[in-house]
Design an enzyme around this catalytic site. Structure first.
Site, PDB file in Angstrom:
ATOM      1  CD  GLN A   1     128.595   9.659  14.960  1.00 36.63           C
ATOM      2  OE1 GLN A   1     128.780   8.721  15.726  1.00 36.63           O
ATOM      3  NE2 GLN A   1     129.514  10.561  14.714  1.00 36.63           N
TER       4      GLN A   1
ATOM      5  CE  LYS B   1     131.528   7.060  17.776  1.00 35.34           C
ATOM      6  NZ  LYS B   1     130.772   8.292  17.604  1.00 35.34           N
TER       7      LYS B   1
ATOM      8  CG  ASP C   1     129.534  10.858  22.717  1.00 35.40           C
ATOM      9  OD1 ASP C   1     130.641  10.320  22.561  1.00 35.40           O
ATOM     10  OD2 ASP C   1     128.669  10.936  21.813  1.00 35.40           O
TER      11      ASP C   1
END
Ligand code: NAP
Length: 281
Positions: free
Chosen positions: A97, A53, A120
């Site tokens: 995460q 990422k 997200d």
């Protein structure tokens, strides 16, 4: 049947190139976009995702700040870092995460991220907006599947779309996005009575069940488009999907490989969500 591979690697590069152009335009107007990535503990798979990422942010010429916290971090400590990042004007997107260590409540953490920074698209507010068709972030993996289909010339409208799996991260939002594209959508899960009978109706089959090589040719209608979301590392170190590629591909018109299919799209769509935070006025 002659099948075509859906090339997620090249489509994802195309999307990241478009994002980089948008980031450059923002920079020219004095707007810098940055992602804050939080990792708790040092799970090796999570570390790879986090590194990828950060690399994608560099590629797209956007900033990234990482917070690597020890496994022993308490929920309160994590929540207070998120609060701080919610208030930080230099941070456009916040990503925690997953999975988190067992002593931390993931739902509480997801809800603590400001919906405006939830790149997200896991926050219930953003999930709700996506369901009712309001503009906003899109969930990365399912949105990546839609882009793969569109950019491979597959039209979704009016097609029998079958989604295998109903997780909050993949299956459920996938079904909503296919519906938004006017597909006729059926969602299957572990309680589906006759799975093959349903999957064999599919013009477009999206598989996200988390079982290596589960889907074989006898689940597939001749000429179907098959999208494999699964990722598994086999004993020999190679990656495979939820679909038995060698068996299924000859029955398909188009199919994604693993690796190089859906995988790279997830990060590309994350970058698209991130750049959009700089464009919101
Ligand atoms: P998950 O949370 O484990 O969900 C699996 C779903 O499949 C569940 O809805 C389950 O049904 C259903 N299922 C399991 N076994 C079944 C069976 N025998 N017949 C019918 N349905 C069955 O998995 P996930 O998070 O959605 O992930 C799915 C796969 O995608 C995994 O391999 C994961 O690694 C991969 N993934 C890839 C990406 C990417 O970026 N490419 C992103 C996320 C996930 P029930 O609801 O009834 O239990």
């Amino acid at each position: 049947m002659e099948y075509r591979l859906i090339d997620g690697k090249s489509i994802s590069t195309q999307i990241k190139d478009e994002v980089r152009e948008r980031a450059r335009k923002l920079k020219a107007k004095g707007v810098e976009v940055a992602l804050a990535v939080i990792q708790v503990g040092s799970d090796p798979a999570s570390s790879v995702y986090v590194r990828n990422k950060k690399k994608a942010c560099e590629y797209c010429e956007m900033g990234s700040v990482s917070h690597e916290l020890p496994e022993s971090t308490t929920e309160e400590e994590l929540l207070s870092l998120i609060e701080e990042l919610n208030r930080d004007n230099k941070i456009g997107g916040i990503l925690v995460q997953l999975p988190l260590p067992g002593h931390i409540d993931e739902d509480r953490v997801i809800r603590a991220i400001s919906p405006e920074k939830d790149v997200d698209c896991f926050h219930p507010v953003n999930v709700g907006k996506m369901c009712i068709g309001e503009p906003g972030f899109l969930p990365c993996t399912p949105a990546g599947v839609i882009e793969l289909l569109k950019r491979s010339g597959v039209s979704i409208q009016g097609k029998e779309c079958v989604v295998l799996g109903r997780s909050n991260i993949v299956g459920k939002p996938m079904s909503m996005l296919l519906l938004r594209e006017n597909g006729t959508v059926t969602v299957c899960h572990s309680k589906t009575a006759d799975l093959k009978a349903v999957t064999k109706r599919a013009d477009i089959l999206v598989v996200a069940i988390g079982k290596p090589k589960f889907i074989t040719a006898d689940y597939i209608k001749e000429g179907a488009v098959v999208i494999d979301v699964g990722i598994h590392r086999m004993d020999d170190g190679k990656l495979c999907g939820d679909v038995d590629f060698d068996d299924v591909a000859p029955r398909c018109s188009q199919i994604t490989p693993v690796p190089g299919g859906v995988g790279p799209m997830t990060i590309a769509m994350l970058m698209q969500n991130l750049v959009s935070t700089g464009e919101m006025e």
